[in-house]
Every structure is written in structure tokens, then in C-alpha cells.
Scaffold this motif. Structure first.
Motif, PDB file in Angstrom:
ATOM      1  N   LEU A  57       0.828  -1.205   0.000  1.00 51.28           N
ATOM      2  CA  LEU A  57       0.000   0.000   0.000  1.00 51.28           C
ATOM      3  C   LEU A  57       0.862   1.255   0.000  1.00 51.28           C
ATOM      4  CD1 LEU A  57      -3.024  -0.566   2.418  1.00 51.28           C
ATOM      5  CD2 LEU A  57      -3.090  -0.082  -0.018  1.00 51.28           C
ATOM      6  N   VAL A  58       1.867   1.275   0.868  1.00 52.78           N
ATOM      7  CA  VAL A  58       2.734   2.453   0.958  1.00 52.78           C
ATOM      8  C   VAL A  58       3.536   2.620  -0.327  1.00 52.78           C
ATOM      9  CG1 VAL A  58       4.700   3.460   2.179  1.00 52.78           C
ATOM     10  CG2 VAL A  58       2.824   2.429   3.468  1.00 52.78           C
ATOM     11  N   LEU A  59       3.989   1.511  -0.898  1.00 47.15           N
ATOM     12  CA  LEU A  59       4.718   1.607  -2.164  1.00 47.15           C
ATOM     13  C   LEU A  59       3.819   2.159  -3.264  1.00 47.15           C
ATOM     14  CD1 LEU A  59       6.807  -1.702  -2.108  1.00 47.15           C
ATOM     15  CD2 LEU A  59       7.602   0.636  -1.679  1.00 47.15           C
ATOM     16  N   ALA A  60       2.552   1.722  -3.286  1.00 46.27           N
ATOM     17  CA  ALA A  60       1.614   2.268  -4.272  1.00 46.27           C
ATOM     18  C   ALA A  60       1.363   3.750  -4.006  1.00 46.27           C
ATOM     19  CB  ALA A  60       0.303   1.489  -4.230  1.00 46.27           C
ATOM     20  N   LEU A  61       1.258   4.114  -2.737  1.00 47.18           N
ATOM     21  CA  LEU A  61       1.016   5.509  -2.368  1.00 47.18           C
ATOM     22  C   LEU A  61       2.191   6.401  -2.746  1.00 47.18           C
ATOM     23  CD1 LEU A  61      -1.015   7.376  -0.945  1.00 47.18           C
ATOM     24  CD2 LEU A  61       0.063   6.771   1.227  1.00 47.18           C
ATOM     25  N   SER A  62       3.388   5.835  -2.741  1.00 51.16           N
ATOM     26  CA  SER A  62       4.566   6.633  -3.093  1.00 51.16           C
ATOM     27  C   SER A  62       4.491   7.135  -4.527  1.00 51.16           C
ATOM     28  CB  SER A  62       5.843   5.815  -2.887  1.00 51.16           C
ATOM     29  OG  SER A  62       5.905   4.734  -3.811  1.00 51.16           O
ATOM     30  N   GLY A  63       3.692   6.464  -5.361  1.00 49.35           N
ATOM     31  CA  GLY A  63       3.514   6.939  -6.726  1.00 49.35           C
ATOM     32  C   GLY A  63       2.811   8.279  -6.802  1.00 49.35           C
ATOM     33  N   SER A  64       2.082   8.646  -5.744  1.00 48.20           N
ATOM     34  CA  SER A  64       1.412   9.951  -5.706  1.00 48.20           C
ATOM     35  C   SER A  64       2.343  11.062  -5.265  1.00 48.20           C
ATOM     36  CB  SER A  64       0.204   9.892  -4.757  1.00 48.20           C
ATOM     37  OG  SER A  64      -0.744   8.956  -5.201  1.00 48.20           O
ATOM     38  N   GLY A  65       3.485  10.694  -4.682  1.00 47.86           N
ATOM     39  CA  GLY A  65       4.440  11.717  -4.267  1.00 47.86           C
ATOM     40  C   GLY A  65       5.021  11.423  -2.901  1.00 47.86           C
ATOM     41  N   TRP A  66       6.237  11.900  -2.703  1.00 50.81           N
ATOM     42  CA  TRP A  66       6.965  11.706  -1.454  1.00 50.81           C
ATOM     43  C   TRP A  66       6.219  12.289  -0.265  1.00 50.81           C
ATOM     44  CZ3 TRP A  66      10.471   8.969   0.805  1.00 50.81           C
ATOM     45  CH2 TRP A  66      11.218   9.458   1.885  1.00 50.81           C
ATOM     46  N   TRP A  67       5.439  13.340  -0.504  1.00 48.75           N
ATOM     47  CA  TRP A  67       4.745  14.034   0.585  1.00 48.75           C
ATOM     48  C   TRP A  67       3.767  13.113   1.309  1.00 48.75           C
ATOM     49  CZ3 TRP A  67       4.028  15.197  -4.631  1.00 48.75           C
ATOM     50  CH2 TRP A  67       4.973  16.084  -5.168  1.00 48.75           C
ATOM     51  N   PHE A  68       3.259  12.101   0.632  1.00 50.55           N
ATOM     52  CA  PHE A  68       2.260  11.219   1.228  1.00 50.55           C
ATOM     53  C   PHE A  68       2.878  10.045   1.992  1.00 50.55           C
ATOM     54  CE2 PHE A  68       0.241  13.159  -2.508  1.00 50.55           C
ATOM     55  CZ  PHE A  68      -0.849  13.762  -1.907  1.00 50.55           C
ATOM     56  N   VAL A  69       4.175   9.801   1.811  1.00 52.15           N
ATOM     57  CA  VAL A  69       4.764   8.583   2.386  1.00 52.15           C
ATOM     58  C   VAL A  69       6.032   8.842   3.192  1.00 52.15           C
ATOM     59  CG1 VAL A  69       3.818   7.094   0.575  1.00 52.15           C
ATOM     60  CG2 VAL A  69       6.092   8.116   0.270  1.00 52.15           C
ATOM     61  N   HIS A 605      -0.771  38.012  -7.729  1.00 48.08           N
ATOM     62  CA  HIS A 605      -0.277  37.266  -8.881  1.00 48.08           C
ATOM     63  C   HIS A 605      -1.357  36.296  -9.355  1.00 48.08           C
ATOM     64  CE1 HIS A 605       3.188  38.373  -6.403  1.00 48.08           C
ATOM     65  NE2 HIS A 605       3.928  38.372  -7.500  1.00 48.08           N
ATOM     66  N   HIS A 606      -1.284  35.924 -10.617  1.00 47.13           N
ATOM     67  CA  HIS A 606      -2.041  34.787 -11.122  1.00 47.13           C
ATOM     68  C   HIS A 606      -1.060  33.644 -11.359  1.00 47.13           C
ATOM     69  CE1 HIS A 606      -5.328  37.594 -11.683  1.00 47.13           C
ATOM     70  NE2 HIS A 606      -6.121  36.583 -12.002  1.00 47.13           N
ATOM     71  N   VAL A 607      -1.544  32.427 -11.173  1.00 45.58           N
ATOM     72  CA  VAL A 607      -0.692  31.264 -11.404  1.00 45.58           C
ATOM     73  C   VAL A 607      -1.143  30.557 -12.676  1.00 45.58           C
ATOM     74  CG1 VAL A 607      -0.237  30.966  -8.947  1.00 45.58           C
ATOM     75  CG2 VAL A 607      -2.109  29.678 -10.002  1.00 45.58           C
ATOM     76  N   LEU A 608      -0.181  30.033 -13.400  1.00 46.13           N
ATOM     77  CA  LEU A 608      -0.442  29.229 -14.590  1.00 46.13           C
ATOM     78  C   LEU A 608      -0.462  27.765 -14.172  1.00 46.13           C
ATOM     79  CD1 LEU A 608      -0.652  28.915 -17.718  1.00 46.13           C
ATOM     80  CD2 LEU A 608       1.853  28.775 -17.731  1.00 46.13           C
ATOM     81  N   VAL A 609      -1.561  27.074 -14.437  1.00 46.09           N
ATOM     82  CA  VAL A 609      -1.677  25.667 -14.050  1.00 46.09           C
ATOM     83  C   VAL A 609      -0.881  24.811 -15.031  1.00 46.09           C
ATOM     84  CG1 VAL A 609      -3.236  23.741 -13.635  1.00 46.09           C
ATOM     85  CG2 VAL A 609      -3.948  26.071 -13.047  1.00 46.09           C
ATOM     86  N   LEU A 610       0.082  24.049 -14.492  1.00 49.77           N
ATOM     87  CA  LEU A 610       0.900  23.168 -15.323  1.00 49.77           C
ATOM     88  C   LEU A 610       0.374  21.739 -15.319  1.00 49.77           C
ATOM     89  CD1 LEU A 610       4.465  24.440 -14.296  1.00 49.77           C
ATOM     90  CD2 LEU A 610       3.084  25.137 -16.265  1.00 49.77           C
ATOM     91  N   SER A 611      -0.002  21.239 -14.140  1.00 51.02           N
ATOM     92  CA  SER A 611      -0.478  19.856 -14.077  1.00 51.02           C
ATOM     93  C   SER A 611      -1.292  19.642 -12.816  1.00 51.02           C
ATOM     94  CB  SER A 611       0.702  18.869 -14.105  1.00 51.02           C
ATOM     95  OG  SER A 611       1.462  18.968 -12.911  1.00 51.02           O
ATOM     96  N   ARG A 612      -2.044  18.552 -12.834  1.00 53.46           N
ATOM     97  CA  ARG A 612      -2.794  18.097 -11.656  1.00 53.46           C
ATOM     98  C   ARG A 612      -2.636  16.590 -11.573  1.00 53.46           C
ATOM     99  NH1 ARG A 612      -8.664  19.345 -12.530  1.00 53.46           N
ATOM    100  NH2 ARG A 612      -8.439  17.547 -13.918  1.00 53.46           N
ATOM    101  N   ASN A 613      -2.155  16.125 -10.436  1.00 54.90           N
ATOM    102  CA  ASN A 613      -1.925  14.690 -10.227  1.00 54.90           C
ATOM    103  C   ASN A 613      -1.040  14.088 -11.311  1.00 54.90           C
ATOM    104  OD1 ASN A 613      -3.628  14.868  -7.991  1.00 54.90           O
ATOM    105  ND2 ASN A 613      -5.433  14.325  -9.185  1.00 54.90           N
ATOM    106  N   GLY A 614      -0.055  14.861 -11.734  1.00 59.11           N
ATOM    107  CA  GLY A 614       0.900  14.375 -12.720  1.00 59.11           C
ATOM    108  C   GLY A 614       0.432  14.458 -14.153  1.00 59.11           C
ATOM    109  N   PRO A 631      -8.696  16.593  -1.540  1.00 58.76           N
ATOM    110  CA  PRO A 631      -7.919  15.595  -0.798  1.00 58.76           C
ATOM    111  C   PRO A 631      -7.174  14.642  -1.725  1.00 58.76           C
ATOM    112  CG  PRO A 631     -10.059  15.886   0.218  1.00 58.76           C
ATOM    113  CD  PRO A 631     -10.091  16.685  -1.056  1.00 58.76           C
ATOM    114  N   GLY A 632      -5.887  14.473  -1.453  1.00 61.29           N
ATOM    115  CA  GLY A 632      -5.061  13.561  -2.235  1.00 61.29           C
ATOM    116  C   GLY A 632      -4.531  14.138  -3.529  1.00 61.29           C
ATOM    117  N   GLU A 633      -4.911  15.362  -3.874  1.00 60.81           N
ATOM    118  CA  GLU A 633      -4.467  15.937  -5.140  1.00 60.81           C
ATOM    119  C   GLU A 633      -3.110  16.620  -5.009  1.00 60.81           C
ATOM    120  OE1 GLU A 633      -8.476  16.881  -7.749  1.00 60.81           O
ATOM    121  OE2 GLU A 633      -7.468  18.548  -6.746  1.00 60.81           O
TER     122      GLU A 633
END
Length: 685
Positions: A57-69, A605-614, A631-633
Motif C-alpha cells: 500500500l505504501v509503495l503504491a502511495l509513493s507513486g502519488s508523491g513523497w509528501w504522502f509517504v 499574482h495569477h498562477v499558470l496551471v501546469l499539471s494536476r496529479n501528474g 484531498p489527495g491531489e
């Protein structure tokens, strides 16, 4: 599985592990019979399986980013694995031996006792229950690392948790081994000392004010108490304070009084008032003269001058121009760019209306109360050549008390529009929660988001428009020969009905008063994939990478214990600023570890959106001033540091900001004479 699902499952498995080890301990402590030993073995096996299940589970979660694991991979799993190995080595053999003991027959019990046969019950060696307790405490420490500490788990916090596990295990050994009071008191006393010291350190650091000078490179925002602070006055606004090439005060970052351009002057008077809504409900309001406040409509290129007077709002007021990139000294943040305007005081704002679009204004002094009570209004900047639509309708959404206003009414309202004429609907979410709008009866195009035009918009039908707190969208359509209804998920009591006919407005009547069908199940329009044009890419310039990891953790907020909303594990003012130089390009990654949506808003400032969830944004380049991080994004956005100042960057669920989710984008060398609290009771949220 989604990131949120993985987080929930990991949390559940950690709780199952802790509970199973405690259950095993309850059966293994004291004098036990074979049945109790077998139950202890069963729960030990369940706890071990929970640990093994966490690994994938944690290894799968690491795919979402280091911040989650981070705390799971560096602390929780290793500690739990070590404690589990100790429990399996020290407790399981003794439990197996106890489980194999057969209970003697009743008529043989006396003979067995006479012949010295082993009894069917026994007390396990102290190391067995001690190891089970240690495993339970290790699971609990992992749970605390995720929920109490959060991201990032630093070495000091990890050491405190590990020491508490060891000392707690020592207390258990002293009890199970009957080692005497001295050992028990020693371990318990050391544990209490470590715990009290950690809590005291956290409390003391929370008492540091948000405007200490040493904070500029890393945390808070710099202060210059020697800089002449020009606060609210009884007539003119604050005078500018000249800065040096290496040091600029926010008071010097204001629009000059002699700036060229046609003037548009407004006076807003903040006052308390009891209002009767269209429904007959009465509400206690703080407002700028009406609810919503007066619409400020200007043309691109105008010099906007707004004179703010506070009549009787005891908490104080300011005006923040939400989404409008004004000079920093005009931004209206109490304790950062000005002092709060108290009753009997006034303040003058001035800026050039260079950006066309839909914006709004609201107080930024104790905003979690003031905005809810009604201190807000809409700012419309028309382009120099006007808009192409014939009819221009502004519809803010606002909740006050138990009532929800759509436009100016908490009941259905109607507007007549001749068939075939073009309409622009400007939707503004002034609430603290996201909401979805639905337009039934005609296709529409999304022509602007957060005041910025959308390239190559395409017709949309049967799609919901989800607006974050503080967000705006402009819709355009041609009036058909039947009713068009605007509804929102925020209320079933108010809607806007546009009916074919002569232009007129008022309470809905006739066909316009018929309740529109429920459209809450409509799929949501994804603005990251809407429109056309070139793909969003990082602008050119020196690159500064920063991250904001959002969560909710118990903290001290200026000495008061709260279940705070954290950024990178801290609450304002302990959250380090993002420090930039003019011309830098900031690539900002925002990850939400919590269970609530956070509408993040960057001032100036305005921000330019580059990506969401990769996944890269594929539609028209999307420039936002407020973006919802669910949540989780994980969102990656970019901004160009082209507006000197100290700019707040916070969650626009203003209750979240008030409880810590607020920080600053800080240009190096910019200082402020204003401070939190003080004689004006400044509160920056």
C-alpha cells in the motif's frame, strides 16, 4: 485506487496493527491458559499481516508523491517492522509453548499435582508481554507520526517518538517483571519529562510574533519598526515611505497620487446592520453599505480611488482586491500592508485598472468573520472596447447565517431577456466552500476564469461548473425562446430564471418561479481540459521551486492549542515564506494530505496551471488566482515574480486560514512596519 483510498487503508491497517498487538497483550499478560495463549497468537498473526499489507500500500502511495509517504517509509514502517520482529522472536515462542499445554482431566488433576506435572496455566516470561507492548507502541508512534506530526517528519520529532516508545516499553517491563517501584518510576518519569519538554518547546515557538526581522530569509515576514508606519487616518490615506535600493517598505509600494488616467471615485462605509432578506429572514450583517456591497464597475485604464470609512465595525475592516494585482501597499491585508481601519478611521486605496475581468473585494481583517457577515462586493473592469455580449449580469453567491443569496436575493429571481440577444453571466463564489453552478435551457461557453479570458472556448451543455471559494467564471450564451435557469448546489431556495421578453428584473413570477429540476448529478466540466491554444509551459526566468504540503494536525496557534490547518507541518506565522527576487519564476507544487478541500489563493499574482496529479493541463492556458486542491491531489502551478511586496498565500476557506493555513510570498528586501495584533488588533486572515 485513489490517493485518498490508499491513505485511508494505510491508516486503517496501522490502527488494526496497534489494536491487534494490544489484544494479544491483554491475553498474554498475567497467568494464562492455553486458550488465552492461542488467542494471543491469533492477534499477533493479525498484527503481522497488517504490517505486511501496509508495505505494498505504501509503495503504491509513493507513486502519488513523497509528501504522502515520507514518515511512513523513513519512520513508521521501519519502526513497526523492528518491533514486530522483536515480538515474534521474544513473545511467540513462549506463547506457542503455553498454547501446547493440555488441560489435565478433572480426576487426574490431583494425581498430576502430586506427581509434579506442569499446570495448565502459567505466567509468561516478562520479555513476552513487554515485546507485545513495544509492538503496539510502535504502531501508535507511526499513527502519531502521520496524524500528529505530519509532513515533514524531522529528525527531532522522530527521535522524540522513538524515545517515548522505548520508555513506554520500559514501563511495561517494570510492571511485567515486577522489577520494583524505582525502575517503574524512573521510566515513567523520563517519559513524562520528554513529553512535557516536547510540548513546551512547541508552545514556546508558537508564541513568536509573525513580524520579527530575522524571519525574512526563512519564515514569517520581515518587520522594520523603525520605518514610519502610515496607518488609517481621518482623511487621506497613508503617506509613502521611501525605501532604499536594498530595502523597500510596503508603504512605498503604492500608486502615486498623480498617476495619469481618468478617475473613478467611490466611497464605501463599513457598518453593522440588521437586514431583512427577500424571504423575510433577518440577518445581522457587517457590510459596505449593502449586501452584497456596491458593485464597483470601471473601464480598463481608469484610476480607481476608493475611500473606506469604518462607521461602527468594532473588529476593524480593510479592503482586499481579490484576484486583482494591485501594488502591494493597496492589497488591504491588516498587519502586513496596513493597519486595520477601526471605527471612526478611514483609508484610501488607489490603483490603475489595467486588468479587465470579473473580480471581487472583501475585508482582510478577521476575514473569517467579516466576509461571512457581508463585508464583500464585486469589482468589474470592462475592457477598453467593451464586451461583445449585449447583457452583462453579475451573480455573486454568498451564505450569511442560514440563508444563501444568489445575487441579491435568497429567493427565486427573474430577468427578462429578448430572444436572440447575447448574455454574459459573471458567477462569483464568495463563500468559504466550493460550489457547483448549473445552467439549464441553453448551451454556453466559458469565456473567462478568474478574470482571465479563455482561448478558443467551445460550447458546453449539461455540465456543472465547480467554483472554488473565491473563484469566478464568466459564461456567455444566446438567449433562446424558452426559460434559462441558473441554479447552484449551495441552495434549493434561490435560483435565477432568465425568460424571453423585454429586459426587466425582479422576484420570479409565472413560469420563472417554477422550481428548476435538480441537476446536482451533472458531470463536472474540467477546466484543465477546456479551450485551446498552446500547452502551458514554464515562463522564462530564474527558477525557484517551492512546495506547500497541506494537512490538518494538532498545533499551538500563538499559544492556543488547536487542531490546526498546516502547511509543511506548521501553522502561520511559523510557516517559512517563499522568498523570491523580482523576475524569478516560481514553480509551486501543492499537495493535499488532508481530508478537506483547500482553495489556495495567492495575492498579487495569477498562477499558470501546469499539471494536476501528474497529468499536464491540456486545454487553454489556465491562469487562476484561486485553485481547489482536493484531498489527495497534487497541483503544479507557476507564477512570475513581477509584483514587489509581501503577499499572502493562503487557503480561501477563511476558517482554515484563521487556524493556520496562511503564509507569504516574500520579495527579498521588502519590509513592513505593521504587525499582528497591536493597537489596531490586526489579524491578517
Amino acid at each position: 485506487m485513489s490517493t485518498v483510498t490508499l491513505l485511508v487503508l494505510d491508516l486503517a491497517l496501522t490502527i488494526v496493527g496497534a489494536g491487534s498487538w494490544l489484544a494479544a497483550l491483554s491475553f498474554a499478560a498475567g497467568t494464562i491458559a492455553p486458550k488465552r495463549a492461542r488467542l494471543a497468537l491469533l492477534f499477533s498473526g493479525l498484527a503481522t499481516l497488517a504490517l505486511l499489507a501496509r508495505v505494498p500500500l505504501v509503495l503504491a502511495l509513493s507513486g502519488s508523491g513523497w509528501w504522502f509517504v515520507q514518515e511512513k517509509l523513513t519512520f513508521s514502517l521501519p519502526l513497526q517492522a523492528l518491533a514486530t520482529a522483536a515480538a515474534l522472536a521474544l513473545a511467540v515462542p513462549a506463547l506457542l509453548q503455553a498454547a501446547r499445554r493440555a488441560a489435565p482431566a478433572p480426576d487426574a488433576a490431583a494425581d498430576g499435582e502430586r506427581e509434579g506435572a506442569a499446570p495448565s496455566t502459567q505466567r509468561l516470561p516478562a520479555r513476552a508481554p513487554t515485546a507485545l507492548l513495544g509492538a503496539a507502541l510502535a504502531c501508535a508512534a507511526g499513527l502519531l507520526a502521520s496524524t500528529l506530526i505530519g509532513y515533514p517528519l524531522d529528525l527531532g520529532a522522530a527521535a522524540v517518538l522513538a524515545v517515548l516508545v522505548l520508555l513506554g516499553t520500559g514501563v511495561g517491563y517494570a510492571v511485567f517483571a515486577r522489577a520494583g517501584r524505582r525502575m517503574l518510576v524512573g521510566f515513567a518519569g523520563l517519559g513524562a519529562l520528554v513529553l512535557v519538554a516536547a510540548v513546551a518547546f512547541s508552545w514556546m515557538t508558537s508564541m513568536v510574533p509573525p513580524d520579527f526581522a530575522e524571519a525574512q530569509p526563512g519564515g514569517g515576514h520581515a518587520s522594520a519598526h523603525g520605518l514610519a508606519a502610515a496607518g488609517p487616518t481621518s482623511s487621506a490615506g497613508p503617506a509613502s515611505t521611501a525605501g532604499t535600493p536594498d530595502e523597500l517598505g510596503v508603504d512605498s509600494l503604492r500608486t502615486p497620487a498623480d498617476v495619469a488616467g481618468p478617475r473613478k471615485e467611490f466611497t464605501l462605509r463599513a457598518a453593522t446592520e440588521t437586514l431583512t432578506l427577500a424571504s423575510g429572514d433577518e440577518v445581522e450583517s457587517w457590510n459596505y453599505g449593502a449586501l452584497p456591497g456596491p458593485e464597483l464597475r470601471v473601464q480598463q485604464g481608469d484610476v480607481v480611488e476608493v475611500h473606506l470609512e469604518n462607521v461602527d465595525v468594532e473588529a476593524g475592516v480593510t479592503i482586499h482586491w481579490h484576484g486583482y494585482d494591485v501594488p502591494n501597499g493597496e492589497d488591504g491585508v491588516a498587519g502586513v500592508t496596513q493597519d486595520s481601519v477601526l471605527p471612526g478611521e478611514s483609508f484610501d486605496y488607489r490603483f490603475v485598472a489595467e486588468q479587465a475581468g470579473t473580480y471581487w473585494y472583501h475585508t482582510h481583517q478577521n476575514a473569517s468573520r467579516g466576509v461571512q457577515r457581508g463585508l464583500f462586493g464585486v469589482l468589474i473592469v470592462e475592457p477598453a472596447g467593451g464586451i461583445p455580449e449585449r447583457h452583462d449580469l453579475v451573480v455573486p453567491l454568498h451564505t450569511i447565517g442560514d440563508s444563501v443569496l444568489l445575487g441579491t436575493s435568497d429567493r427565486p429571481s427573474g430577468i427578462g431577456v429578448p430572444t436572440g440577444e447575447s448574455v454574459r453571466l459573471r458567477l462569483v463564489n464568495t463563500d468559504m466552500l466550493p460550489t457547483s453552478f448549473h445552467l439549464a435551457g441553453t448551451p454556453f461557453t466559458v469565456v473567462a476564469v478568474d478574470g482571465q479570458d479563455v482561448a478558443s472556448p467551445t460550447p458546453v451543455d449539461g455540465r456543472a461548473l465547480r467554483l472554488p471559494a473565491g473563484g469566478r467564471v464568466d459564461l456567455a450564451f444566446t438567449m433562446p425562446d424558452e426559460r434559462v435557469a441558473l441554479t447552484t448546489d449551495a441552495t434549493a431556495s434561490a435560483w435565477l430564471a432568465l425568460t424571453p421578453g423585454q429586459a426587466a428584473s425582479g422576484p420570479a413570477s409565472g413560469p420563472a418561479s417554477e422550481r428548476p429540476p435538480d441537476r446536482s448529478a451533472e458531470p463536472e466540466l474540467d477546466l484543465l481540459a477546456y479551450g485551446g491554444g498552446p500547452a502551458a509551459t514554464l515562463p522564462a526566468g530564474p527558477l525557484v521551486r517551492a512546495e506547500m504540503v497541506l494537512d490538518r494536525n494538532p498545533r499551538f496557534l500563538q499559544g492556543v492549542p488547536v487542531n490546526g490547518y498546516t502547511v509543511n507541518g506548521a501553522v502561520y506565522p511559523q510557516i517559512p515564506s517563499i522568498t523570491v527576487d523580482g523576475g524569478d519564476v516560481v514553480e509551486l507544487t501543492v499537495a493535499n494530505r488532508g481530508w478537506e478541500t483547500h482553495p489556495m489563493h495567492v495575492h498579487g499574482h495569477h498562477v499558470l496551471v501546469l499539471s494536476r496529479n501528474g497529468e499536464p493541463a491540456t486545454g487553454a492556458p489556465l491562469l487562476l488566482d484561486t485553485f481547489d486542491v482536493r484531498p489527495g491531489e497534487v497541483w503544479v502551478v507557476a507564477l512570475v515574480a513581477d509584483n514587489l511586496g509581501i503577499w499572502m498565500d493562503h487557503c480561501h476557506n477563511l476558517d482554515h486560514a484563521a487556524e493556520g493555513m496562511m503564509m507569504a510570498l516574500h520579495y527579498r528586501g521588502v519590509i513592513t512596519p505593521y504587525e499582528h495584533g497591536g493597537a489596531h488588533g490586526n489579524r491578517s486572515e
